[in-house]
Write an enzyme that holds these catalytic residues in place. Sequence first.
Site, PDB file in Angstrom:
ATOM      1  CG  ASN A 180      -1.735   1.266   1.354  1.00 52.37           C
ATOM      2  OD1 ASN A 180      -1.900   2.012   0.390  1.00 52.37           O
ATOM      3  ND2 ASN A 180      -2.259   1.518   2.536  1.00 52.37           N
TER       4      ASN A 180
ATOM      5  CE  LYS B  48      -0.157   3.346   4.870  1.00 55.33           C
ATOM      6  NZ  LYS B  48       0.027   3.522   6.317  1.00 55.33           N
TER       7      LYS B  48
ATOM      8  CG  HIS C 139      -5.782   1.628   5.342  1.00 55.26           C
ATOM      9  ND1 HIS C 139      -5.294   2.614   6.181  1.00 55.26           N
ATOM     10  CD2 HIS C 139      -4.750   0.771   5.118  1.00 55.26           C
ATOM     11  CE1 HIS C 139      -4.024   2.369   6.436  1.00 55.26           C
ATOM     12  NE2 HIS C 139      -3.668   1.264   5.818  1.00 55.26           N
TER      13      HIS C 139
ATOM     14  CD  GLU D 127      -2.884   5.584   6.840  1.00 55.38           C
ATOM     15  OE1 GLU D 127      -1.787   5.380   7.367  1.00 55.38           O
ATOM     16  OE2 GLU D 127      -3.050   5.600   5.596  1.00 55.38           O
TER      17      GLU D 127
ATOM     18  CD  GLU E   9      -5.327  -1.481   8.449  1.00 53.37           C
ATOM     19  OE1 GLU E   9      -4.313  -1.286   7.782  1.00 53.37           O
ATOM     20  OE2 GLU E   9      -6.312  -0.718   8.433  1.00 53.37           O
TER      21      GLU E   9
ATOM     22  N   GLY F  50       2.709   2.551  10.781  1.00 52.62           N
ATOM     23  CA  GLY F  50       3.553   3.709  10.594  1.00 52.62           C
ATOM     24  C   GLY F  50       4.236   4.190  11.860  1.00 52.62           C
TER      25      GLY F  50
ATOM     26  CB  SER G 129       5.379  -1.693  11.569  1.00 52.33           C
ATOM     27  OG  SER G 129       4.945  -0.364  11.788  1.00 52.33           O
TER      28      SER G 129
END
Length: 254
Positions: free
Chosen positions: A9, A11, A95, A97, A167, A173, A212
């Site tokens: 991904n 991003k 996701h 985010e 996740e 991140g 990560s």
Amino acid sequence: MANKLVIGNWKMNGSRQSNTEFLSKFLAPLDQLENVDVAVCPPAIYLEQLAGLVVQSPIHLGAQNLSESEQGAFTGEISGSMLRDFGCHYVLVGHSERRSLNGETNALVAAKFKAALNAGLTPVLCVGETLDQRHDGETLNVVNDQLQAVLDAVGVQELGKGVIAYEPVWAIGTGETATPQQAQEVHQHIRRYIAEISPEVARTTRILYGGSVKGDNAAELFSQPDIDGGLVGGASLDAHSFLSICRAGQSRQL
């Protein structure tokens, strides 16, 4: 048995030049790998470029998001059929985010999962808890609610046409990673939750770990019995790092 699956991904990263440079380093050694499926999800604006660069390669193309609607007056949105038109196979839905920064609810994520299936795409359903939710002992309840919303919308057989990615939000991140044992515990729970409805769907659904994932921890994560690959963020932007993760994925078939 199905191969491991590793999805990058990207991003909001990349450029026409860096995309070309990445694939020039990545494609040749990737051809030497066996028993692992690989996909990349670039920003939507670069889908056409990558579709041309990965043609006749083993890389599948994916998107980072889609609209729950097929067409209409939805400025800035992209439909599933548009993604298919550009050669996409996968699309991320829910996701963390998108959930946190864009306020996507479980119901909206379920609608996007359904829209992806209707467009002939394979949705990658992202589920996971925040650090506060983990500290409060709510991890499994949060994941259950996220899964159940999709089950209510499409049913277990349709859920099985997608991929699930666990996740933990606190490990995205941040450099922090759930231990292989922590990740396996949630993956096993997800599979058992689905198995209560359909053991066959539970057995065949691929469940990825995202949080990560790096070259130095991928092999141990992928060796867990219910971890079927990885959803990779930052490490997927570096050809060498991403290749090392893909190599870890080829060591064992499901």
